[in-house]
Enzyme design. Structure first.
Site, PDB file in Angstrom:
ATOM      1  N   LYS A  46      37.821  43.686  38.095  1.00  0.00           N
ATOM      2  CA  LYS A  46      37.500  44.440  39.009  1.00  0.00           C
ATOM      3  C   LYS A  46      36.928  45.533  38.484  1.00  0.00           C
ATOM      4  O   LYS A  46      36.498  46.697  39.008  1.00  0.00           O
ATOM      5  CB  LYS A  46      38.953  45.834  39.143  1.00  0.00           C
ATOM      6  CG  LYS A  46      39.706  44.861  40.115  1.00  0.00           C
ATOM      7  CD  LYS A  46      40.690  44.926  40.678  1.00  0.00           C
ATOM      8  CE  LYS A  46      41.965  44.077  41.562  1.00  0.00           C
ATOM      9  NZ  LYS A  46      43.127  45.211  42.695  1.00  0.00           N
ATOM     10  N   LYS A  48      37.278  47.925  36.020  1.00  0.00           N
ATOM     11  CA  LYS A  48      38.753  48.834  35.083  1.00  0.00           C
ATOM     12  C   LYS A  48      39.889  48.484  34.648  1.00  0.00           C
ATOM     13  O   LYS A  48      39.864  48.120  34.838  1.00  0.00           O
ATOM     14  CB  LYS A  48      38.447  49.651  36.688  1.00  0.00           C
ATOM     15  CG  LYS A  48      39.263  49.027  37.641  1.00  0.00           C
ATOM     16  CD  LYS A  48      39.158  50.546  38.980  1.00  0.00           C
ATOM     17  CE  LYS A  48      39.598  49.305  40.081  1.00  0.00           C
ATOM     18  NZ  LYS A  48      39.045  50.467  41.230  1.00  0.00           N
TER      19      LYS A  48
END
Length: 137
Positions: A46, A48
């Site tokens: 993702k 993050k």
């Protein structure tokens, strides 16, 4: 025969959408196993890192009364998860329904006798929205 269910998620900034998925999943099965995505997998896929550390997210999910077992999710290989856990049904957000990836997973799991359930995605609250709000404070 006991029906075993399986679902996964990052469960960062735990909110009502997470709770609703776990509650609805548990209504469909006798035993619910939840895979919590590792910090490394979330960061890699993702892009993050979760706000809440992995160990704490595992503890939060373990404390939910609808959850019978919590396992780490260190990859997205659903077949490997099935090989290890032998679940009868898998619960997924409906934002994945009809995608090429999930159509293939449905076909593969149908042959194994595993049913895929799609639950509505919570649009009014999400970890992404909460993260955005927190960064503005």
């Amino acid at each position: 025969m006991k029906k075993i269910g399986y679902t996964t998620g990052v469960f960062d900034l735990f909110h009502i959408g997470h709770l609703n998925v776990l509650k609805r999943a548990r209504l469909e099965c006798d035993y619910l196993i939840v895979g919590v995505t590792s910090d490394e997998l979330s960061s890699t896929v993702k892009g993050k890192k979760p706000v809440i550390p992995f160990v704490e997210r595992m503890e939060i999910v373990e404390a939910i009364k609808f959850v019978d077992e919590v396992v780490p999710q260190t990859n997205y290989d659903k077949r490997e998860a099935w090989s290890n856990l032998k679940f009868d049904m898998m619960f997924v957000g409906d934002d994945w329904k009809g995608t090429e990836k999930w159509n293939a997973i449905e076909t593969e799991f149908n042959a194994l006798g595993v049913e895929i359930f799609y639950f509505p995605y919570t649009t009014h609250t999400s970890s992404t929205i909460l993260r955005d709000v927190l960064t503005r404070i």
